[in-house]
Design a protein around this motif. Sequence first.
Motif, PDB file in Angstrom:
ATOM      1  N   LEU A 174       0.852  -1.191   0.000  1.00  0.00           N
ATOM      2  CA  LEU A 174       0.000   0.000   0.000  1.00  0.00           C
ATOM      3  C   LEU A 174       0.885   1.237   0.000  1.00  0.00           C
ATOM      4  O   LEU A 174       1.878   1.296   0.735  1.00  0.00           O
ATOM      5  CB  LEU A 174      -0.899   0.033   1.236  1.00  0.00           C
ATOM      6  CG  LEU A 174      -2.207  -0.739   1.170  1.00  0.00           C
ATOM      7  CD1 LEU A 174      -1.969  -2.222   1.066  1.00  0.00           C
ATOM      8  CD2 LEU A 174      -3.071  -0.418   2.349  1.00  0.00           C
ATOM      9  N   ILE A 175       0.530   2.212  -0.800  1.00  0.00           N
ATOM     10  CA  ILE A 175       1.256   3.473  -0.888  1.00  0.00           C
ATOM     11  C   ILE A 175       0.356   4.565  -0.304  1.00  0.00           C
ATOM     12  O   ILE A 175      -0.794   4.705  -0.717  1.00  0.00           O
ATOM     13  CB  ILE A 175       1.611   3.824  -2.347  1.00  0.00           C
ATOM     14  CG1 ILE A 175       2.347   2.668  -3.036  1.00  0.00           C
ATOM     15  CG2 ILE A 175       2.399   5.120  -2.424  1.00  0.00           C
ATOM     16  CD1 ILE A 175       3.673   2.314  -2.440  1.00  0.00           C
ATOM     17  N   SER A 176       0.891   5.317   0.647  1.00  0.00           N
ATOM     18  CA  SER A 176       0.123   6.391   1.279  1.00  0.00           C
ATOM     19  C   SER A 176       0.953   7.669   1.292  1.00  0.00           C
ATOM     20  O   SER A 176       2.159   7.623   1.515  1.00  0.00           O
ATOM     21  CB  SER A 176      -0.234   6.037   2.721  1.00  0.00           C
ATOM     22  OG  SER A 176      -0.985   4.859   2.786  1.00  0.00           O
ATOM     23  N   ALA A 177       0.294   8.781   1.071  1.00  0.00           N
ATOM     24  CA  ALA A 177       0.950  10.085   1.159  1.00  0.00           C
ATOM     25  C   ALA A 177      -0.115  11.127   1.442  1.00  0.00           C
ATOM     26  O   ALA A 177      -1.272  10.961   1.076  1.00  0.00           O
ATOM     27  CB  ALA A 177       1.683  10.415  -0.137  1.00  0.00           C
ATOM     28  N   GLY A 178       0.287  12.192   2.112  1.00  0.00           N
ATOM     29  CA  GLY A 178      -0.676  13.254   2.365  1.00  0.00           C
ATOM     30  C   GLY A 178      -0.280  14.151   3.515  1.00  0.00           C
ATOM     31  O   GLY A 178       0.883  14.219   3.914  1.00  0.00           O
ATOM     32  N   LEU A 179      -1.277  14.811   4.045  1.00  0.00           N
ATOM     33  CA  LEU A 179      -1.144  15.748   5.151  1.00  0.00           C
ATOM     34  C   LEU A 179      -1.702  15.083   6.392  1.00  0.00           C
ATOM     35  O   LEU A 179      -2.791  14.514   6.352  1.00  0.00           O
ATOM     36  CB  LEU A 179      -1.937  17.024   4.829  1.00  0.00           C
ATOM     37  CG  LEU A 179      -2.036  18.085   5.908  1.00  0.00           C
ATOM     38  CD1 LEU A 179      -0.707  18.792   6.065  1.00  0.00           C
ATOM     39  CD2 LEU A 179      -3.113  19.094   5.535  1.00  0.00           C
ATOM     40  N   SER A 180      -0.968  15.105   7.482  1.00  0.00           N
ATOM     41  CA  SER A 180      -1.489  14.584   8.743  1.00  0.00           C
ATOM     42  C   SER A 180      -1.280  15.618   9.834  1.00  0.00           C
ATOM     43  O   SER A 180      -0.575  16.605   9.647  1.00  0.00           O
ATOM     44  CB  SER A 180      -0.837  13.242   9.098  1.00  0.00           C
ATOM     45  OG  SER A 180       0.522  13.407   9.401  1.00  0.00           O
ATOM     46  N   PHE A 181      -1.908  15.370  10.948  1.00  0.00           N
ATOM     47  CA  PHE A 181      -1.888  16.329  12.048  1.00  0.00           C
ATOM     48  C   PHE A 181      -1.064  15.792  13.200  1.00  0.00           C
ATOM     49  O   PHE A 181      -0.971  14.585  13.405  1.00  0.00           O
ATOM     50  CB  PHE A 181      -3.318  16.633  12.493  1.00  0.00           C
ATOM     51  CG  PHE A 181      -4.114  17.269  11.403  1.00  0.00           C
ATOM     52  CD1 PHE A 181      -4.039  18.630  11.177  1.00  0.00           C
ATOM     53  CD2 PHE A 181      -4.914  16.506  10.575  1.00  0.00           C
ATOM     54  CE1 PHE A 181      -4.746  19.219  10.151  1.00  0.00           C
ATOM     55  CE2 PHE A 181      -5.627  17.084   9.546  1.00  0.00           C
ATOM     56  CZ  PHE A 181      -5.538  18.434   9.336  1.00  0.00           C
ATOM     57  N   ASN A 182      -0.460  16.687  13.948  1.00  0.00           N
ATOM     58  CA  ASN A 182       0.312  16.307  15.109  1.00  0.00           C
ATOM     59  C   ASN A 182       0.139  17.337  16.229  1.00  0.00           C
ATOM     60  O   ASN A 182      -0.103  18.508  15.970  1.00  0.00           O
ATOM     61  CB  ASN A 182       1.800  16.153  14.768  1.00  0.00           C
ATOM     62  CG  ASN A 182       2.395  17.340  14.062  1.00  0.00           C
ATOM     63  OD1 ASN A 182       2.345  17.394  12.846  1.00  0.00           O
ATOM     64  ND2 ASN A 182       2.960  18.290  14.794  1.00  0.00           N
ATOM     65  N   VAL A 183       0.222  16.847  17.437  1.00  0.00           N
ATOM     66  CA  VAL A 183       0.179  17.699  18.624  1.00  0.00           C
ATOM     67  C   VAL A 183       1.083  17.063  19.670  1.00  0.00           C
ATOM     68  O   VAL A 183       1.184  15.839  19.747  1.00  0.00           O
ATOM     69  CB  VAL A 183      -1.274  17.868  19.149  1.00  0.00           C
ATOM     70  CG1 VAL A 183      -1.855  16.540  19.582  1.00  0.00           C
ATOM     71  CG2 VAL A 183      -1.337  18.882  20.278  1.00  0.00           C
ATOM     72  N   ASN A 184       1.778  17.889  20.428  1.00  0.00           N
ATOM     73  CA  ASN A 184       2.618  17.340  21.484  1.00  0.00           C
ATOM     74  C   ASN A 184       1.922  17.563  22.806  1.00  0.00           C
ATOM     75  O   ASN A 184       1.564  18.678  23.160  1.00  0.00           O
ATOM     76  CB  ASN A 184       3.997  17.982  21.474  1.00  0.00           C
ATOM     77  CG  ASN A 184       4.997  17.082  22.142  1.00  0.00           C
ATOM     78  OD1 ASN A 184       4.809  16.652  23.266  1.00  0.00           O
ATOM     79  ND2 ASN A 184       6.051  16.751  21.420  1.00  0.00           N
ATOM     80  N   LEU A 185       1.727  16.471  23.552  1.00  0.00           N
ATOM     81  CA  LEU A 185       1.015  16.527  24.822  1.00  0.00           C
ATOM     82  C   LEU A 185       1.902  16.873  25.997  1.00  0.00           C
ATOM     83  O   LEU A 185       1.396  17.125  27.094  1.00  0.00           O
ATOM     84  CB  LEU A 185       0.314  15.182  25.078  1.00  0.00           C
ATOM     85  CG  LEU A 185      -0.671  14.755  23.992  1.00  0.00           C
ATOM     86  CD1 LEU A 185      -1.273  13.400  24.333  1.00  0.00           C
ATOM     87  CD2 LEU A 185      -1.764  15.798  23.810  1.00  0.00           C
ATOM     88  N   ILE A 186       3.225  16.878  25.776  1.00  0.00           N
ATOM     89  CA  ILE A 186       4.168  17.229  26.835  1.00  0.00           C
ATOM     90  C   ILE A 186       4.888  18.501  26.425  1.00  0.00           C
ATOM     91  O   ILE A 186       5.429  18.589  25.335  1.00  0.00           O
ATOM     92  CB  ILE A 186       5.173  16.076  27.064  1.00  0.00           C
ATOM     93  CG1 ILE A 186       4.432  14.807  27.472  1.00  0.00           C
ATOM     94  CG2 ILE A 186       6.193  16.481  28.118  1.00  0.00           C
ATOM     95  CD1 ILE A 186       5.326  13.586  27.561  1.00  0.00           C
ATOM     96  N   ARG A 187       4.904  19.479  27.313  1.00  0.00           N
ATOM     97  CA  ARG A 187       5.586  20.739  27.005  1.00  0.00           C
ATOM     98  C   ARG A 187       7.090  20.535  26.877  1.00  0.00           C
ATOM     99  O   ARG A 187       7.682  19.732  27.588  1.00  0.00           O
ATOM    100  CB  ARG A 187       5.319  21.762  28.102  1.00  0.00           C
ATOM    101  CG  ARG A 187       3.941  22.306  28.038  1.00  0.00           C
ATOM    102  CD  ARG A 187       3.925  23.660  28.719  1.00  0.00           C
ATOM    103  NE  ARG A 187       2.660  24.279  28.403  1.00  0.00           N
ATOM    104  CZ  ARG A 187       1.916  24.893  29.269  1.00  0.00           C
ATOM    105  NH1 ARG A 187       2.315  24.999  30.523  1.00  0.00           N
ATOM    106  NH2 ARG A 187       0.785  25.446  28.911  1.00  0.00           N
ATOM    107  N   ALA A 188       7.675  21.288  25.965  1.00  0.00           N
ATOM    108  CA  ALA A 188       9.135  21.230  25.760  1.00  0.00           C
ATOM    109  C   ALA A 188       9.843  21.814  26.949  1.00  0.00           C
ATOM    110  O   ALA A 188       9.415  22.821  27.526  1.00  0.00           O
ATOM    111  CB  ALA A 188       9.510  21.967  24.484  1.00  0.00           C
ATOM    112  N   LYS A 189      10.964  21.191  27.350  1.00  0.00           N
ATOM    113  CA  LYS A 189      11.779  21.724  28.452  1.00  0.00           C
ATOM    114  C   LYS A 189      12.587  22.886  27.928  1.00  0.00           C
ATOM    115  O   LYS A 189      13.186  22.822  26.876  1.00  0.00           O
ATOM    116  CB  LYS A 189      12.684  20.628  28.986  1.00  0.00           C
ATOM    117  CG  LYS A 189      11.912  19.501  29.608  1.00  0.00           C
ATOM    118  CD  LYS A 189      12.830  18.408  30.060  1.00  0.00           C
ATOM    119  CE  LYS A 189      11.995  17.258  30.591  1.00  0.00           C
ATOM    120  NZ  LYS A 189      12.818  16.128  30.952  1.00  0.00           N
ATOM    121  N   LYS A 190      12.615  23.954  28.700  1.00  0.00           N
ATOM    122  CA  LYS A 190      13.350  25.148  28.264  1.00  0.00           C
ATOM    123  C   LYS A 190      14.629  25.312  28.992  1.00  0.00           C
ATOM    124  O   LYS A 190      14.908  24.842  29.995  1.00  0.00           O
ATOM    125  CB  LYS A 190      12.482  26.393  28.449  1.00  0.00           C
ATOM    126  CG  LYS A 190      11.282  26.348  27.552  1.00  0.00           C
ATOM    127  CD  LYS A 190      10.498  27.604  27.663  1.00  0.00           C
ATOM    128  CE  LYS A 190       9.281  27.488  26.752  1.00  0.00           C
ATOM    129  NZ  LYS A 190       8.593  28.686  26.548  1.00  0.00           N
TER     130      LYS A 190
END
Length: 190
Positions: A174-190
């Motif tokens: 199967l070949i797949s391509a496209g736009l997907s969504f992402n979210v990070n549930l853990i805040r980045a350490k500064k």
Amino acid sequence: MVRGFIVVMCFSTSALLAQQADYIRPGLIKLGTTISPGIMLNRPATNYYISGFLEGFLDKKISLRGETHFFIDGAEDVPYFKNNLRTNFGMAMHQNRNNLDFHLALMPGVAIMEVNGDRGLDGKQNIHVVPSVSVNVGMTFYVWKIFNFFAEANYMHSTINSLGGIDGRSDEILISAGLSFNVNLIRAKK
């Protein structure tokens, strides 16, 4: 003048690359759906699927991934499948650099299949629940904090052993391509 312009461009490009957001980190959740063509390896047939995936990153290099492929139709007049639903879940290994991520995933799963021409003695269509395994190779380019572009190839292996007179092997790519969504549930350490 030209030399000065080149030096300024090099410094501004390196400054821009150094300020890129760190999208790929623990807590990243990625999901997407697309229409995927599937090329069967055991017969000259092409199938079309609605494919969806959900992936969660445990580490920058390891994620858990689940995906489902729902059969829409085949390119032939009478496709091999009447219905086909494959669901797989497993682990993916990642190699990433800046916003570009390459992955390799191995996912066992289950397939629920109906094959055209496979009827029981009562004339009803037989439904088969069989084990399935998937090997997924792909890449993702993170564009912004909520979406990315992806492209991947998926080798799917399933075999129906109880088909009388019909070859039950149904390996596909199967070949797949496209736009997907992402979210990070853990805040980045500064």
